[in-house]
Design a protein around this motif. Structure first.
Motif, PDB file in Angstrom:
ATOM      1  N   THR A 175       0.796  -1.226   0.000  1.00 13.69           N
ATOM      2  CA  THR A 175       0.000   0.000   0.000  1.00 13.69           C
ATOM      3  C   THR A 175       0.827   1.274   0.000  1.00 13.69           C
ATOM      4  O   THR A 175       0.296   2.347  -0.327  1.00 13.69           O
ATOM      5  CB  THR A 175      -0.939   0.014   1.215  1.00 13.69           C
ATOM      6  OG1 THR A 175      -0.162  -0.127   2.420  1.00 13.69           O
ATOM      7  CG2 THR A 175      -1.931  -1.121   1.138  1.00 13.69           C
ATOM      8  N   LEU A 176       2.095   1.203   0.347  1.00 16.15           N
ATOM      9  CA  LEU A 176       2.923   2.399   0.379  1.00 16.15           C
ATOM     10  C   LEU A 176       4.065   2.356  -0.637  1.00 16.15           C
ATOM     11  O   LEU A 176       4.223   3.274  -1.445  1.00 16.15           O
ATOM     12  CB  LEU A 176       3.513   2.594   1.786  1.00 16.15           C
ATOM     13  CG  LEU A 176       2.574   3.118   2.862  1.00 16.15           C
ATOM     14  CD1 LEU A 176       3.324   3.291   4.169  1.00 16.15           C
ATOM     15  CD2 LEU A 176       1.932   4.431   2.457  1.00 16.15           C
ATOM     16  N   ALA A 177       4.846   1.293  -0.622  1.00 13.84           N
ATOM     17  CA  ALA A 177       6.044   1.250  -1.464  1.00 13.84           C
ATOM     18  C   ALA A 177       5.695   1.230  -2.944  1.00 13.84           C
ATOM     19  O   ALA A 177       6.293   1.971  -3.745  1.00 13.84           O
ATOM     20  CB  ALA A 177       6.888   0.027  -1.095  1.00 13.84           C
ATOM     21  N   LEU A 178       4.732   0.410  -3.346  1.00 13.95           N
ATOM     22  CA  LEU A 178       4.402   0.299  -4.763  1.00 13.95           C
ATOM     23  C   LEU A 178       3.820   1.595  -5.335  1.00 13.95           C
ATOM     24  O   LEU A 178       4.293   2.077  -6.377  1.00 13.95           O
ATOM     25  CB  LEU A 178       3.448  -0.874  -4.980  1.00 13.95           C
ATOM     26  CG  LEU A 178       3.096  -1.206  -6.430  1.00 13.95           C
ATOM     27  CD1 LEU A 178       4.362  -1.529  -7.214  1.00 13.95           C
ATOM     28  CD2 LEU A 178       2.124  -2.375  -6.503  1.00 13.95           C
ATOM     29  N   PRO A 179       2.805   2.227  -4.712  1.00 13.07           N
ATOM     30  CA  PRO A 179       2.318   3.508  -5.268  1.00 13.07           C
ATOM     31  C   PRO A 179       3.376   4.603  -5.260  1.00 13.07           C
ATOM     32  O   PRO A 179       3.456   5.393  -6.199  1.00 13.07           O
ATOM     33  CB  PRO A 179       1.135   3.862  -4.354  1.00 13.07           C
ATOM     34  CG  PRO A 179       0.680   2.567  -3.783  1.00 13.07           C
ATOM     35  CD  PRO A 179       1.921   1.764  -3.613  1.00 13.07           C
ATOM     36  N   LEU A 180       4.203   4.651  -4.204  1.00 13.37           N
ATOM     37  CA  LEU A 180       5.261   5.669  -4.177  1.00 13.37           C
ATOM     38  C   LEU A 180       6.288   5.431  -5.280  1.00 13.37           C
ATOM     39  O   LEU A 180       6.761   6.391  -5.908  1.00 13.37           O
ATOM     40  CB  LEU A 180       5.941   5.658  -2.804  1.00 13.37           C
ATOM     41  CG  LEU A 180       5.155   6.269  -1.645  1.00 13.37           C
ATOM     42  CD1 LEU A 180       5.907   6.069  -0.346  1.00 13.37           C
ATOM     43  CD2 LEU A 180       4.878   7.741  -1.884  1.00 13.37           C
ATOM     44  N   PHE A 181       6.630   4.179  -5.528  1.00  8.27           N
ATOM     45  CA  PHE A 181       7.594   3.879  -6.585  1.00  8.27           C
ATOM     46  C   PHE A 181       7.048   4.258  -7.958  1.00  8.27           C
ATOM     47  O   PHE A 181       7.740   4.892  -8.765  1.00  8.27           O
ATOM     48  CB  PHE A 181       7.939   2.387  -6.538  1.00  8.27           C
ATOM     49  CG  PHE A 181       8.832   1.939  -7.657  1.00  8.27           C
ATOM     50  CD1 PHE A 181      10.184   2.228  -7.635  1.00  8.27           C
ATOM     51  CD2 PHE A 181       8.311   1.224  -8.730  1.00  8.27           C
ATOM     52  CE1 PHE A 181      11.008   1.817  -8.683  1.00  8.27           C
ATOM     53  CE2 PHE A 181       9.122   0.802  -9.772  1.00  8.27           C
ATOM     54  CZ  PHE A 181      10.483   1.107  -9.742  1.00  8.27           C
ATOM     55  N   LEU A 182       5.784   3.899  -8.233  1.00  7.51           N
ATOM     56  CA  LEU A 182       5.192   4.237  -9.523  1.00  7.51           C
ATOM     57  C   LEU A 182       5.045   5.747  -9.699  1.00  7.51           C
ATOM     58  O   LEU A 182       5.327   6.292 -10.773  1.00  7.51           O
ATOM     59  CB  LEU A 182       3.835   3.547  -9.661  1.00  7.51           C
ATOM     60  CG  LEU A 182       3.858   2.009  -9.717  1.00  7.51           C
ATOM     61  CD1 LEU A 182       2.447   1.468  -9.793  1.00  7.51           C
ATOM     62  CD2 LEU A 182       4.684   1.525 -10.902  1.00  7.51           C
ATOM     63  N   SER A 183       4.623   6.430  -8.642  1.00  6.64           N
ATOM     64  CA  SER A 183       4.483   7.883  -8.732  1.00  6.64           C
ATOM     65  C   SER A 183       5.835   8.550  -8.933  1.00  6.64           C
ATOM     66  O   SER A 183       5.964   9.511  -9.710  1.00  6.64           O
ATOM     67  CB  SER A 183       3.813   8.419  -7.458  1.00  6.64           C
ATOM     68  OG  SER A 183       2.522   7.864  -7.295  1.00  6.64           O
ATOM     69  N   GLY A 184       6.871   8.054  -8.247  1.00  6.47           N
ATOM     70  CA  GLY A 184       8.204   8.621  -8.426  1.00  6.47           C
ATOM     71  C   GLY A 184       8.730   8.420  -9.834  1.00  6.47           C
ATOM     72  O   GLY A 184       9.310   9.345 -10.431  1.00  6.47           O
ATOM     73  N   CYS A 185       8.533   7.224 -10.384  1.00  3.02           N
ATOM     74  CA  CYS A 185       8.976   6.974 -11.770  1.00  3.02           C
ATOM     75  C   CYS A 185       8.231   7.864 -12.752  1.00  3.02           C
ATOM     76  O   CYS A 185       8.831   8.404 -13.699  1.00  3.02           O
ATOM     77  CB  CYS A 185       8.766   5.499 -12.118  1.00  3.02           C
ATOM     78  SG  CYS A 185       9.850   4.369 -11.220  1.00  3.02           S
ATOM     79  N   ALA A 186       6.914   8.041 -12.546  1.00  5.53           N
ATOM     80  CA  ALA A 186       6.145   8.903 -13.440  1.00  5.53           C
ATOM     81  C   ALA A 186       6.600  10.355 -13.335  1.00  5.53           C
ATOM     82  O   ALA A 186       6.718  11.057 -14.350  1.00  5.53           O
ATOM     83  CB  ALA A 186       4.659   8.785 -13.117  1.00  5.53           C
ATOM     84  N   GLY A 187       6.867  10.822 -12.115  1.00  7.10           N
ATOM     85  CA  GLY A 187       7.343  12.193 -11.954  1.00  7.10           C
ATOM     86  C   GLY A 187       8.693  12.419 -12.601  1.00  7.10           C
ATOM     87  O   GLY A 187       8.925  13.454 -13.241  1.00  7.10           O
ATOM     88  N   ILE A 188       9.604  11.448 -12.469  1.00 11.50           N
ATOM     89  CA  ILE A 188      10.916  11.573 -13.105  1.00 11.50           C
ATOM     90  C   ILE A 188      10.773  11.575 -14.631  1.00 11.50           C
ATOM     91  O   ILE A 188      11.458  12.329 -15.339  1.00 11.50           O
ATOM     92  CB  ILE A 188      11.836  10.438 -12.636  1.00 11.50           C
ATOM     93  CG1 ILE A 188      12.153  10.599 -11.149  1.00 11.50           C
ATOM     94  CG2 ILE A 188      13.128  10.422 -13.454  1.00 11.50           C
ATOM     95  CD1 ILE A 188      12.918   9.440 -10.562  1.00 11.50           C
ATOM     96  N   GLY A 189       9.878  10.724 -15.153  1.00  8.28           N
ATOM     97  CA  GLY A 189       9.665  10.705 -16.597  1.00  8.28           C
ATOM     98  C   GLY A 189       9.117  12.015 -17.123  1.00  8.28           C
ATOM     99  O   GLY A 189       9.565  12.514 -18.173  1.00  8.28           O
TER     100      GLY A 189
END
Length: 226
Positions: A175-189
């Motif tokens: 519930t925390l690590a997966l959404p944060l990882f996806l959001s971080g990758c999208a923001g970097i992209g």
């Protein structure tokens, strides 16, 4: 004529490449923006429902060795003032006007009996199908019921019937690590596509031409004579 036609072909090819690149950038931007917004929405939805109870359960530090529990008293209460807590409640956001409070005693590691209150989980509430208060009350809500329970080392007056540290850690990770990882990758992209993320180079000041030495009148006359 041939030179003009070849130049036109080159211009058209460059235009097509530019249009294709612009369309590709647009589609990627839409996908990354949707991923970023979806990750943020998932965090807003999952944190209060799953991550917060799991973190609270980990903070309670339940003993992994089960203890022996016996239900001593059951209180069925009515009224908002009388229902400041409940052993089991379906829904954690609404106020409870009817509640059931279970008082138990437990014995851990061969020690003396201790008084406590029984909760379905650390929050005392949840949502179906994970939490079914009718079955919970039927199974644990009669005086004299014996069962295994887990007591909190942070608050020795709280016990729960089920506990698994690995399950709580997995819940926090999902519930925390997966959404944060996806959001971080999208923001970097998105930053890489539309922002100048590279540090700007400092411009060097222009070099000044070397100054010529000033000569006295005598020296100038000497140079002229030479």
């Amino acid at each position: 004529m041939r030179g003009g036609s070849s130049e036109r072909l080159v211009v058209r090819a460059s235009r097509r490449r530019g249009e294709t690149r612009a369309k590709l950038t647009k589609y990627i931007t839409v996908m990354l923006a949707a991923l970023l917004s979806g990750g943020g929405s998932a965090l807003l939805f999952l944190v209060p429902l799953y991550a917060d109870p799991a973190l609270s359960a980990l903070a309670a530090d339940f003993d992994p060795v089960p203890a022996e529990c016996v239900t001593e008293r059951r209180d069925d209460r009515l009224g908002l003032d009388n229902c400041t807590w409940a052993s089991c409640r379906e829904g954690c956001t609404s106020d409870a006007y009817k509640c059931t409070q279970l008082h138990v005693k437990y014995k851990a590691h061969g020690e003396e009996w201790r008084p406590a209150v029984l909760y379905v989980n650390i929050k005392g509430c949840g949502y179906p199908p994970a939490v079914d208060c009718d079955n919970f009350t039927i199974h644990y809500g009669y005086v004299g019921a014996r069962y295994s329970c887990f007591w909190s080392r942070a608050d020795t007056t709280v016990v729960v019937p089920n506990w698994s540290r690995g399950e709580q850690v997995a819940t926090v990770t999902r519930t925390l690590a997966l959404p944060l990882f996806l959001s971080g990758c999208a923001g970097i992209g998105l930053c890489a596509l539309h922002c100048e993320c590279r540090p700007r180079r400092r411009r060097r000041p222009p070099r000044r031409p070397p100054r010529l030495p000033t000569l006295s009148p005598d020296e100038t006359s000497v140079y002229r004579l030479g």
